[in-house]
Design an enzyme around this catalytic site. Structure first.
Site, PDB file in Angstrom:
ATOM      1  N   TYR A  54       0.840  -1.207   0.000  1.00 32.04           N
ATOM      2  CA  TYR A  54       0.000   0.000   0.000  1.00 32.04           C
ATOM      3  C   TYR A  54       0.875   1.256   0.000  1.00 32.04           C
ATOM      4  O   TYR A  54       1.675   1.487   0.910  1.00 32.04           O
ATOM      5  CB  TYR A  54      -0.950   0.019   1.209  1.00 32.04           C
ATOM      6  N   GLN A 180      -9.336 -12.909   2.669  1.00 30.50           N
ATOM      7  CA  GLN A 180      -9.785 -11.517   2.462  1.00 30.50           C
ATOM      8  C   GLN A 180     -10.280 -11.370   1.016  1.00 30.50           C
ATOM      9  O   GLN A 180      -9.500 -11.131   0.102  1.00 30.50           O
ATOM     10  CB  GLN A 180      -8.646 -10.534   2.740  1.00 30.50           C
ATOM     11  N   SER A 210     -13.518  -3.565   0.012  1.00 29.51           N
ATOM     12  CA  SER A 210     -14.284  -2.686  -0.905  1.00 29.51           C
ATOM     13  C   SER A 210     -15.791  -2.894  -0.786  1.00 29.51           C
ATOM     14  O   SER A 210     -16.490  -3.123  -1.770  1.00 29.51           O
ATOM     15  CB  SER A 210     -13.819  -2.857  -2.358  1.00 29.51           C
ATOM     16  N   PRO A 211     -16.310  -2.757   0.448  1.00 32.26           N
ATOM     17  CA  PRO A 211     -17.748  -2.975   0.654  1.00 32.26           C
ATOM     18  C   PRO A 211     -18.615  -1.931  -0.045  1.00 32.26           C
ATOM     19  O   PRO A 211     -19.796  -2.183  -0.283  1.00 32.26           O
ATOM     20  CB  PRO A 211     -17.903  -2.900   2.175  1.00 32.26           C
ATOM     21  N   LYS A 220     -22.473   8.795  -4.711  1.00 31.92           N
ATOM     22  CA  LYS A 220     -21.981  10.136  -5.094  1.00 31.92           C
ATOM     23  C   LYS A 220     -21.553  10.240  -6.555  1.00 31.92           C
ATOM     24  O   LYS A 220     -21.214  11.328  -7.009  1.00 31.92           O
ATOM     25  CB  LYS A 220     -20.840  10.560  -4.168  1.00 31.92           C
ATOM     26  N   GLN A 292     -17.293  10.657   6.620  1.00 27.15           N
ATOM     27  CA  GLN A 292     -17.611   9.380   5.942  1.00 27.15           C
ATOM     28  C   GLN A 292     -17.534   8.235   6.937  1.00 27.15           C
ATOM     29  O   GLN A 292     -18.423   7.375   7.014  1.00 27.15           O
ATOM     30  CB  GLN A 292     -16.601   9.096   4.818  1.00 27.15           C
TER      31      GLN A 292
HETATM   32  P1  NDP Z   1     -14.810   1.030   0.026  1.00 25.48           P
HETATM   33  O1  NDP Z   1     -15.325   0.238  -1.108  1.00 25.48           O
HETATM   34  O2  NDP Z   1     -15.729   1.237   1.170  1.00 25.48           O
HETATM   35  O3  NDP Z   1     -14.285   2.429  -0.537  1.00 25.48           O
HETATM   36  C1  NDP Z   1     -13.806   3.405   0.359  1.00 25.48           C
HETATM   37  C2  NDP Z   1     -13.771   4.762  -0.313  1.00 25.48           C
HETATM   38  O4  NDP Z   1     -15.099   5.177  -0.691  1.00 25.48           O
HETATM   39  C3  NDP Z   1     -13.283   5.835   0.653  1.00 25.48           C
HETATM   40  O5  NDP Z   1     -11.882   5.887   0.730  1.00 25.48           O
HETATM   41  C4  NDP Z   1     -13.919   7.079   0.073  1.00 25.48           C
HETATM   42  O6  NDP Z   1     -13.159   7.472  -1.070  1.00 25.48           O
HETATM   43  C5  NDP Z   1     -15.297   6.558  -0.359  1.00 25.48           C
HETATM   44  N1  NDP Z   1     -16.293   6.592   0.719  1.00 25.48           N
HETATM   45  C6  NDP Z   1     -16.337   5.810   1.832  1.00 25.48           C
HETATM   46  N2  NDP Z   1     -17.415   6.114   2.599  1.00 25.48           N
HETATM   47  C7  NDP Z   1     -18.080   7.071   1.968  1.00 25.48           C
HETATM   48  C8  NDP Z   1     -19.268   7.776   2.269  1.00 25.48           C
HETATM   49  N3  NDP Z   1     -19.973   7.513   3.380  1.00 25.48           N
HETATM   50  N4  NDP Z   1     -19.694   8.730   1.388  1.00 25.48           N
HETATM   51  C9  NDP Z   1     -18.997   8.986   0.259  1.00 25.48           C
HETATM   52  N5  NDP Z   1     -17.846   8.365  -0.071  1.00 25.48           N
HETATM   53  C10 NDP Z   1     -17.386   7.395   0.767  1.00 25.48           C
HETATM   54  O7  NDP Z   1     -13.531   0.332   0.664  1.00 25.48           O
HETATM   55  P2  NDP Z   1     -12.012   0.195   0.108  1.00 25.48           P
HETATM   56  O8  NDP Z   1     -11.993  -0.059  -1.347  1.00 25.48           O
HETATM   57  O9  NDP Z   1     -11.213   1.326   0.648  1.00 25.48           O
HETATM   58  O10 NDP Z   1     -11.603  -1.158   0.830  1.00 25.48           O
HETATM   59  C11 NDP Z   1     -11.525  -1.188   2.264  1.00 25.48           C
HETATM   60  C12 NDP Z   1     -10.209  -1.788   2.678  1.00 25.48           C
HETATM   61  O11 NDP Z   1     -10.122  -3.131   2.197  1.00 25.48           O
HETATM   62  C13 NDP Z   1      -8.946  -1.119   2.088  1.00 25.48           C
HETATM   63  O12 NDP Z   1      -8.608   0.059   2.763  1.00 25.48           O
HETATM   64  C14 NDP Z   1      -7.926  -2.221   2.285  1.00 25.48           C
HETATM   65  O13 NDP Z   1      -7.486  -2.246   3.621  1.00 25.48           O
HETATM   66  C15 NDP Z   1      -8.746  -3.465   1.967  1.00 25.48           C
HETATM   67  N6  NDP Z   1      -8.574  -3.887   0.568  1.00 25.48           N
HETATM   68  C16 NDP Z   1      -8.017  -5.124   0.330  1.00 25.48           C
HETATM   69  C17 NDP Z   1      -7.793  -5.577  -0.944  1.00 25.48           C
HETATM   70  C18 NDP Z   1      -7.184  -6.918  -1.150  1.00 25.48           C
HETATM   71  O14 NDP Z   1      -6.817  -7.261  -2.286  1.00 25.48           O
HETATM   72  N7  NDP Z   1      -7.044  -7.719  -0.131  1.00 25.48           N
HETATM   73  C19 NDP Z   1      -8.136  -4.767  -2.125  1.00 25.48           C
HETATM   74  C20 NDP Z   1      -8.757  -3.487  -1.786  1.00 25.48           C
HETATM   75  C21 NDP Z   1      -8.974  -3.094  -0.493  1.00 25.48           C
HETATM   76  P3  NDP Z   1     -13.090   8.975  -1.664  1.00 25.48           P
HETATM   77  O15 NDP Z   1     -13.516   9.924  -0.580  1.00 25.48           O
HETATM   78  O16 NDP Z   1     -11.670   9.112  -2.082  1.00 25.48           O
HETATM   79  O17 NDP Z   1     -14.016   8.967  -2.837  1.00 25.48           O
END
Ligand code: NDP
Length: 327
Positions: A54, A180, A210-211, A220, A292
């Site tokens: 990361y 994961q 990435s929920p 958004k 958020q």
């Molecule tokens: P999400 O799908 O929840 O995306 C998070 C992003 O969405 C935020 O950084 C923000 O981005 C935006 N967001 C979140 N909440 C809100 C809200 N309430 N309103 C508006 N925008 C919002 O999760 P991630 O993709 O970040 O995945 C979570 C974690 O999973 C990662 O941090 C990592 O630790 C792990 N992961 C693991 C992987 C693997 O291969 N094992 C791959 C990917 C992730 P912004 O404000 O920039 O638009």
């Protein structure tokens, strides 16, 4: 906060946790990273997810500096890292799942995170060039050396995980107990179909990623791609292209209306839907802003309002339920 057992291990993990991909050492400054960890911890989150790759290793350094300044008892939280892509020059042996890279990556993560041990270590992807037996032994040895406590996989297939389990049984090694996988309303295959046997017979735990589909399920991106968002980052065009499409946007419009009827925000509905799956041990949240994260954390209080009737309505909108083989 609610705590779930991580698979059939003895570990209790908060049902919501905090991840750092693209954010720590990247889209947010270190002060915001500190704020997000504090909000999470104060809300009962006990798991912080990280990886060697990361932000080229910066994410671990940022988290390590934050943890060092906290007065939190080490026994009150879990930290993960993940090995596969490396964070150096990509020379042979600086990535992958060989015994050498697994050992060296772990040493480096421990230094970056300024920790004596890492609670959960994931093999971030399967390495098709390395015998699973070598990887399994290396992970087992890290546990016996006290460098990590538990190990797991990320985005491995069910058959690769099963092979790892069988090798552990043959050699009496400590098994991978967590996977994961990608999981959200649009990506369901592994969690709801492929891993069924592993959940039932091996007690596999899951830390799902990435929920919100990188923020798409916040709603958004309804009128295009706003600036200062993940999918608006021109360096992440590949992610935007694989995440946003018309079919999803149409479904999001319907989900938004349903969320409104339920008096929930769309991201809270989407996170609640993940929490309803009892094979999910923890949903890893991502955030760039305190507001958020605070909103997303409320899903833990709201998800029980998703009754069977509401879940049926969601299913009718999504129309993507994985079909299990008939027996
Ligand atoms: P999400 O799908 O929840 O995306 C998070 C992003 O969405 C935020 O950084 C923000 O981005 C935006 N967001 C979140 N909440 C809100 C809200 N309430 N309103 C508006 N925008 C919002 O999760 P991630 O993709 O970040 O995945 C979570 C974690 O999973 C990662 O941090 C990592 O630790 C792990 N992961 C693991 C992987 C693997 O291969 N094992 C791959 C990917 C992730 P912004 O404000 O920039 O638009």
């Amino acid at each position: 906060m609610e705590y779930r057992r991580l698979g059939n291990s003895g570990l209790q993990i908060s049902a919501l946790s905090l991840g750092t991909w693209l954010t720590f050492g990247g889209h947010i400054d270190d002060t915001m990273a500190d704020t997000l960890m504090s909000i999470s911890y104060d809300a009962g989150v006990n798991f912080f997810d990280n990886a060697e790759s990361y932000q080229g290793g910066k994410s671990e350094v940022v988290m390590g500096n934050i943890l060092k300044q906290k007065t939190w008892s080490r026994s009150s939280y879990l930290v993960s890292s993940k090995i596969f892509w490396g964070n150096e020059d990509g020379k042979p042996n600086q990535k992958g799942l060989s015994r050498k890279h697994i050992f060296e990556a772990t040493q480096k993560s421990l230094r970056s995170l300024q920790l004596d041990y890492i609670d959960l270590m994931f093999c971030h992807r399967p390495d098709k060039t390395v015998p699973i037996e070598e990887t399994v032994w290396a992970m087992h040895n890290l546990i016996t050396q006290g460098k990590i406590l538990y190990w797991g996989t990320s985005e491995w297939s069910a058959s690769e995980i099963m092979e790892a389990h069988l090798l552990c049984e043959v050699h009496h090694l400590i098994k991978p107990m967590v996977e994961q996988p990608h999981y959200n309303m649009f990506v369901r295959g592994k969690m709801e179909n492929e891993f069924s046997h592993l959940f039932k017979h091996k007690g596999l735990g899951t830390t799902v990623w990435s929920p919100l589909a990188s923020g798409l399920l916040s709603g958004k991106y309804h009128n295009g791609v706003p600036a200062n968002t993940r999918l608006g980052d021109e360096n992440l065009a590949w992610l935007k292209d694989s995440t946003i499409n018309k079919e999803r946007t149409d479904k999001i419009n319907l989900l938004q209306a349903l969320a409104k009827d339920l008096n929930l925000s769309l991201p809270v509905l989407a996170l609640s839907w993940c929490l309803k799956n009892t094979n999910v041990s923890t949903v890893i949240l991502g955030a760039t802003k305190a507001i958020q994260l605070e909103e997303n954390l409320t899903a833990i209080e709201k998800y029980t309002t998703l009754t069977a009737e509401v879940m049926e309505k969601i299913e009718a909108i999504l129309q993507n339920k994985p079909v299990l083989p008939a027996f």
